[in-house]
Motif scaffolding. Sequence first.
Motif, PDB file in Angstrom:
ATOM      1  N   ASP A 195       0.843  -1.214   0.170  1.00  0.00           N
ATOM      2  CA  ASP A 195       0.104  -0.169  -0.152  1.00  0.00           C
ATOM      3  C   ASP A 195       1.033   1.133  -0.137  1.00  0.00           C
ATOM      4  OD1 ASP A 195      -2.206   1.365  -0.147  1.00  0.00           O
ATOM      5  OD2 ASP A 195      -2.412   1.409   2.009  1.00  0.00           O
ATOM      6  N   ARG A 196       1.885   1.151  -0.701  1.00  0.00           N
ATOM      7  CA  ARG A 196       2.637   2.569  -1.082  1.00  0.00           C
ATOM      8  C   ARG A 196       1.739   3.777  -1.378  1.00  0.00           C
ATOM      9  NH1 ARG A 196       8.059   0.414  -4.420  1.00  0.00           N
ATOM     10  NH2 ARG A 196       8.970  -0.400  -2.739  1.00  0.00           N
ATOM     11  N   ASP A 197       1.821   4.743  -1.047  1.00  0.00           N
ATOM     12  CA  ASP A 197       1.063   6.082  -1.304  1.00  0.00           C
ATOM     13  C   ASP A 197       0.551   6.222  -2.766  1.00  0.00           C
ATOM     14  OD1 ASP A 197       2.000   8.373   1.603  1.00  0.00           O
ATOM     15  OD2 ASP A 197       1.141   6.235   1.330  1.00  0.00           O
ATOM     16  N   VAL A 198       1.731   6.651  -3.512  1.00  0.00           N
ATOM     17  CA  VAL A 198       1.356   6.804  -4.993  1.00  0.00           C
ATOM     18  C   VAL A 198       2.538   6.482  -5.787  1.00  0.00           C
ATOM     19  CG1 VAL A 198       0.607   8.539  -6.457  1.00  0.00           C
ATOM     20  CG2 VAL A 198      -0.196   8.701  -4.424  1.00  0.00           C
ATOM     21  N   SER A 199       2.570   5.474  -6.860  1.00  0.00           N
ATOM     22  CA  SER A 199       3.506   5.268  -7.728  1.00  0.00           C
ATOM     23  C   SER A 199       3.074   5.670  -9.063  1.00  0.00           C
ATOM     24  CB  SER A 199       3.720   3.667  -7.740  1.00  0.00           C
ATOM     25  OG  SER A 199       4.338   3.069  -6.438  1.00  0.00           O
ATOM     26  N   ILE A 200       4.204   6.103  -9.787  1.00  0.00           N
ATOM     27  CA  ILE A 200       3.750   6.849 -11.038  1.00  0.00           C
ATOM     28  C   ILE A 200       4.977   6.654 -12.049  1.00  0.00           C
ATOM     29  CG2 ILE A 200       3.334   9.257 -12.039  1.00  0.00           C
ATOM     30  CD1 ILE A 200       2.922  10.220  -9.362  1.00  0.00           C
ATOM     31  N   HIS A 232      -3.193  18.098   0.743  1.00  0.00           N
ATOM     32  CA  HIS A 232      -3.779  16.767   1.285  1.00  0.00           C
ATOM     33  C   HIS A 232      -2.875  15.965   2.445  1.00  0.00           C
ATOM     34  CE1 HIS A 232      -6.970  16.712  -1.775  1.00  0.00           C
ATOM     35  NE2 HIS A 232      -5.766  16.856  -2.828  1.00  0.00           N
ATOM     36  N   GLY A 233      -1.697  16.707   2.899  1.00  0.00           N
ATOM     37  CA  GLY A 233      -0.828  16.279   3.632  1.00  0.00           C
ATOM     38  C   GLY A 233       0.238  15.351   3.215  1.00  0.00           C
ATOM     39  N   SER A 234       1.041  14.992   4.129  1.00  0.00           N
ATOM     40  CA  SER A 234       2.464  14.217   3.458  1.00  0.00           C
ATOM     41  C   SER A 234       1.939  13.010   2.763  1.00  0.00           C
ATOM     42  CB  SER A 234       3.399  13.925   4.427  1.00  0.00           C
ATOM     43  OG  SER A 234       2.814  13.086   5.525  1.00  0.00           O
ATOM     44  N   ALA A 235       2.655  12.615   1.614  1.00  0.00           N
ATOM     45  CA  ALA A 235       2.814  11.318   0.936  1.00  0.00           C
ATOM     46  C   ALA A 235       3.877  10.881   0.307  1.00  0.00           C
ATOM     47  CB  ALA A 235       1.558  11.440  -0.273  1.00  0.00           C
ATOM     48  N   SER A 236       3.961   9.732   0.084  1.00  0.00           N
ATOM     49  CA  SER A 236       5.287   9.331  -0.278  1.00  0.00           C
ATOM     50  C   SER A 236       5.148   8.802  -1.849  1.00  0.00           C
ATOM     51  CB  SER A 236       5.552   7.914   0.275  1.00  0.00           C
ATOM     52  OG  SER A 236       6.791   7.024  -0.220  1.00  0.00           O
ATOM     53  N   PHE A 237       5.855   9.308  -2.807  1.00  0.00           N
ATOM     54  CA  PHE A 237       5.742   9.357  -4.207  1.00  0.00           C
ATOM     55  C   PHE A 237       6.837   8.229  -4.615  1.00  0.00           C
ATOM     56  CE2 PHE A 237       3.436  12.925  -3.562  1.00  0.00           C
ATOM     57  CZ  PHE A 237       2.053  12.893  -4.341  1.00  0.00           C
ATOM     58  N   LEU A 255       4.559  18.785  -7.229  1.00  0.00           N
ATOM     59  CA  LEU A 255       4.237  17.717  -6.095  1.00  0.00           C
ATOM     60  C   LEU A 255       3.940  18.230  -4.720  1.00  0.00           C
ATOM     61  CD1 LEU A 255       6.314  14.683  -7.111  1.00  0.00           C
ATOM     62  CD2 LEU A 255       3.597  15.028  -7.136  1.00  0.00           C
ATOM     63  N   HIS A 256       4.856  19.555  -4.400  1.00  0.00           N
ATOM     64  CA  HIS A 256       4.585  20.036  -3.143  1.00  0.00           C
ATOM     65  C   HIS A 256       3.304  20.409  -2.785  1.00  0.00           C
ATOM     66  CE1 HIS A 256       5.246  23.485  -5.507  1.00  0.00           C
ATOM     67  NE2 HIS A 256       5.013  24.285  -4.312  1.00  0.00           N
TER      68      HIS A 256
END
Length: 313
Positions: free
Chosen positions: A93-98, A120-125, A113-114
């Motif tokens: 369940d990684r936050d967002v993979s692109i 929406h708060g911090s996320a891992s890309f 991305l910032h």
Amino acid sequence: MQSTLPPLRALQAFESFGRLGSVTAAAKELGVTPGAISQQIKILETQLKIPLIMKDGRRASLAPAARSYHDLLSAGFAKLQQAQGLLAERMADRDVSISGLPTLLLKWLNPRLHRFEAAHGSASFRLEATHVEPEPQFLNHMFRLTYGAASEVHPHRRALFHDVCFPVCAPEFLARHPEASDPEALGSLPWVDIDWGPGYASVPRLGDWLAAQDQPRPRQKPVSIHSLSGSALEAVASGQGVALAQHSFASMDLKLGRLVRLSEQSIPMPEPYYICWSPMLLEHDVSRRFLNWILAEARSGQGADRFSIRQEN
């Protein structure tokens, strides 16, 4: 012709032996005894009715007739590993993979991305820059940012924006060549070309912009030709010459003063940029938020309505 598949354990033992080159190494990889590996290979030989192993003294290796069979098996097990990796990515369940075109990620997405974190708060890309379109099943765990008809292979797509192009150069180059701001003189100056390859022949180049202004195409060969738009823009920023830049790729360098726009006249890209995904990806709340955000971000300056994604019941 053998139609019934042999036992999976036997296939796995044979594949591991052929890839690693010894019974001991295969046993260690699979967590069994060397005797178990030998037994499974014998089971496979009995079912296939061909010898799979030949021995030279105490050293065992694949029989010549078994090599092509092993190659196909290895490819199949590699696919199984790939499928397991897809599942592991999903379970993690990684936050967002692109996955995206390199310059689209570098010059358009990265500087924005910032804003997602602010909203929406911090996320891992996790970003993967590649021209190669991923297989559709990979979009179960990643978004794809791409251009034009390449998006059609993916299960769901939505246009992000339709870009425009105009000539740019470095401030230092313009100081040396003040005539660069005159379309009539532009075709005689040093220039940098961008060539995405034969699959993108309709993407405009500097000569197309000049023709749209009723000016002759460049009178000399380009000083350099780049398959990556980002690489070409870096060459232009270093003062090599003029290039036709896409607004989405050049906007940050224009704001920073690394590039100068030479004309208010622009020509459109023939197709939009797209974001692609699969329905399974949107089962995760952070992925839905990212999709909503990037669509709104792309269209915020175009008067488009915000597009909302909701999980279907």
